[in-house]
Design a protein around this motif. Sequence first.
Motif, short mmCIF file in Angstrom:
data_model
loop_
_atom_site.label_atom_id
_atom_site.label_comp_id
_atom_site.label_asym_id
_atom_site.label_seq_id
_atom_site.Cartn_x
_atom_site.Cartn_y
_atom_site.Cartn_z
N PHE A 45 0.83 -1.21 0.00
CA PHE A 45 0.00 0.00 0.00
C PHE A 45 0.86 1.25 0.00
O PHE A 45 0.51 2.27 -0.61
N LEU A 46 2.01 1.20 0.69
CA LEU A 46 2.92 2.35 0.67
C LEU A 46 3.40 2.62 -0.75
O LEU A 46 3.42 3.77 -1.21
N SER A 83 -3.61 -8.31 -5.79
CA SER A 83 -4.95 -8.09 -6.34
C SER A 83 -5.56 -6.82 -5.74
O SER A 83 -6.42 -6.19 -6.34
N LEU A 84 -5.09 -6.45 -4.55
CA LEU A 84 -5.62 -5.24 -3.89
C LEU A 84 -5.06 -3.97 -4.51
O LEU A 84 -5.46 -2.87 -4.15
N LEU A 85 -4.05 -4.11 -5.40
CA LEU A 85 -3.50 -2.93 -6.09
C LEU A 85 -4.10 -2.83 -7.49
O LEU A 85 -3.47 -2.30 -8.38
N THR A 86 -5.29 -3.38 -7.68
CA THR A 86 -6.00 -3.36 -8.97
C THR A 86 -5.29 -4.16 -10.06
O THR A 86 -5.56 -3.99 -11.24
N ILE A 87 -4.33 -5.01 -9.67
CA ILE A 87 -3.68 -5.84 -10.68
C ILE A 87 -4.56 -7.06 -10.94
O ILE A 87 -5.04 -7.70 -10.01
N ALA A 88 -4.74 -7.38 -12.24
CA ALA A 88 -5.67 -8.46 -12.59
C ALA A 88 -4.99 -9.82 -12.50
O ALA A 88 -4.88 -10.55 -13.49
N ASP A 89 -4.53 -10.18 -11.30
CA ASP A 89 -3.89 -11.48 -11.13
C ASP A 89 -4.95 -12.55 -10.89
O ASP A 89 -6.15 -12.28 -10.97
N LEU A 90 -4.52 -13.75 -10.58
CA LEU A 90 -5.43 -14.87 -10.38
C LEU A 90 -6.50 -14.55 -9.34
O LEU A 90 -7.69 -14.77 -9.55
N MET A 91 -6.05 -14.01 -8.21
CA MET A 91 -6.98 -13.68 -7.12
C MET A 91 -8.02 -12.66 -7.59
O MET A 91 -9.22 -12.80 -7.34
N HIS A 92 -7.52 -11.66 -8.28
CA HIS A 92 -8.39 -10.58 -8.74
C HIS A 92 -9.44 -11.10 -9.72
O HIS A 92 -10.62 -10.74 -9.64
N GLU A 93 -9.02 -11.95 -10.64
CA GLU A 93 -9.96 -12.53 -11.61
C GLU A 93 -11.02 -13.34 -10.88
O GLU A 93 -12.21 -13.33 -11.25
N GLY A 94 -10.59 -14.05 -9.84
CA GLY A 94 -11.54 -14.84 -9.05
C GLY A 94 -12.60 -13.95 -8.42
O GLY A 94 -13.80 -14.25 -8.49
N GLU A 95 -12.15 -12.84 -7.84
CA GLU A 95 -13.10 -11.92 -7.22
C GLU A 95 -14.13 -11.45 -8.25
O GLU A 95 -15.32 -11.32 -7.95
N LYS A 96 -13.64 -11.18 -9.44
CA LYS A 96 -14.55 -10.70 -10.49
C LYS A 96 -15.60 -11.76 -10.82
O LYS A 96 -16.78 -11.46 -11.01
N ILE A 97 -15.13 -13.02 -10.89
CA ILE A 97 -16.06 -14.11 -11.21
C ILE A 97 -17.14 -14.21 -10.12
O ILE A 97 -18.33 -14.35 -10.41
N ILE A 98 -16.68 -14.07 -8.86
CA ILE A 98 -17.63 -14.17 -7.75
C ILE A 98 -18.66 -13.05 -7.80
O ILE A 98 -19.86 -13.26 -7.56
N SER A 99 -18.21 -11.86 -8.17
CA SER A 99 -19.14 -10.74 -8.19
C SER A 99 -20.23 -10.93 -9.23
O SER A 99 -21.29 -10.33 -9.16
N VAL A 100 -19.99 -11.80 -10.22
CA VAL A 100 -20.99 -12.07 -11.23
C VAL A 100 -21.81 -13.32 -10.88
O VAL A 100 -23.03 -13.33 -10.99
N THR A 101 -21.11 -14.37 -10.43
CA THR A 101 -21.80 -15.66 -10.22
C THR A 101 -22.25 -15.88 -8.79
O THR A 101 -23.05 -16.77 -8.53
N TYR A 102 -21.71 -15.13 -7.85
CA TYR A 102 -21.95 -15.35 -6.40
C TYR A 102 -21.54 -16.74 -5.94
O TYR A 102 -22.00 -17.22 -4.93
#
Lengths: 257, 221
Positions: free
Chosen positions: B73-74, B165-184
């Motif tokens: 974050f720094l 993934s918390l730095l807006t980088i579209a890594d594996l974790m980030h892609e997963g979060e996106k999938i969850i936000s659509v499919t729950y």
Amino acid sequence: MSQPIVEIKGLQKSFGSHVVLKNIDFSVQPSQVVVIIGPSGSGKSTFLRCLNGLETAEGGTVVVSGHPVVEGGRMMPETKLDALRAEVGMVFQSFNLFPHLSVLDNITLAPTCLRGVPRKEAQEQGLRLLKKVGLEHKAKDFPGTLSGGQKQRVAIARALAMDPKVMLFDEPTSALDPELVGEVLQVMKDLAAEGMTMLIVTHEMGFAREVADVVVVMDHGSIVESGPPSAIFTAPREARTRSFLQTMLAREVAHGA
Amino acid sequence: MNLDFSGVWDSWPALFHGTLVTVEITAASLVLGCVLGLLVGLGRLNPQRRFIYGICTVYLTLVRGTPLLVQLFLWFFGLPHLGLLLPAYVCGILGLGIYSGAYVSEIVRGSIQSIERGQMEAARSLGLPYRMAMRRVILPQAFVRMIPPLGNEFIALIKNSALVSLLTIADLMHEGEKIISVTYRSLETYLAIAVIYLVLTSATTLVLRRIEKVLRSEGRV
């Protein structure tokens, strides 16, 4: 007498408050074989290690093969010591072969790295040296597969690869099984016969008697006495020498040597 | 319980892309961490060289003593306040690499110091200067001993990379979060991601085991 090849004046060394070497004066002529004996803890190994700067001396002057090691109590800088060490071979009690390199590469490492000797030439020289110590057939093996006696002979060959003017041996046979001592001593005898200047710390009294030109007796960081083996072994002047030799003799008798 | 992987399955291109990003970021920070770790580890061998030793020790203390998330974050949110706006990717790689370097440096130092003193003495006695002795005699032996702890560190790095993934980088974790936000479908998605991370870490273990086996063959160290 000619110019000494090793000259030591007032050498002093301590580990913390413990004085290990007290004011040592000594010199070695070219081609002399000097055997240093004495009880353990008497400072023999430290003395030897001061001669190529492995130990930092605190006082005195040491000149080896024209290179100052310590001058008026000041150690020479590492770069100067490197040049000296290339001309002074050292053989250790624990062999210290490089386990990641083959026997031949152990020997060629220094000549190729330091003197720019072409690899092929260095290997030919390495094989010659291995032949000399009777281990030509082990050139491609790794040190881990050798016996103690073979390791030490390779270590001697490795030191010889830099064409040293002086060879230092720090208890070269102390870590060996008794039946392997002979092969290493034989290589050292051959070297002595070729006229190599050698300083040897050892407990092998028979070897000292047979090969040494000068025997040095050390105790408590000082030279108790020195002289030809005939004098030291048959008519020691000092009581400390006598008591040490008696202990050693008793040990050799006990071991059937 | 009713598991439904169809949503995750349908988004495989996103997961695949995320995996590539994770591999890229991890690989780059691994290289950075190793280079840094080697330099800092060498720098901390001799406390008598106060300046170099001091800098390396400060680095180690700061980096090892603070949370990775705070460091990331720094880089990403803090630096812009100093007028330095680095791309998220760069922040991720710098953050992970510098963090990992601290751990690698102790692995390097420990392995070097575990090599018997006689090895350096023998090399120096032949006339090799310190650096040459280090490079030709000590490091090749120390390297073999570094492999097991480095394996730990590389695996930790792969897993820690999920934080970027918390730095807006579209890594594996980030892609997963996106999938969850659509499919729950949190359970299925996180399970799928966990399996992919497991594959990555296992592959790393296998490769390192291979390297170690080759290096230890032929009766060497």
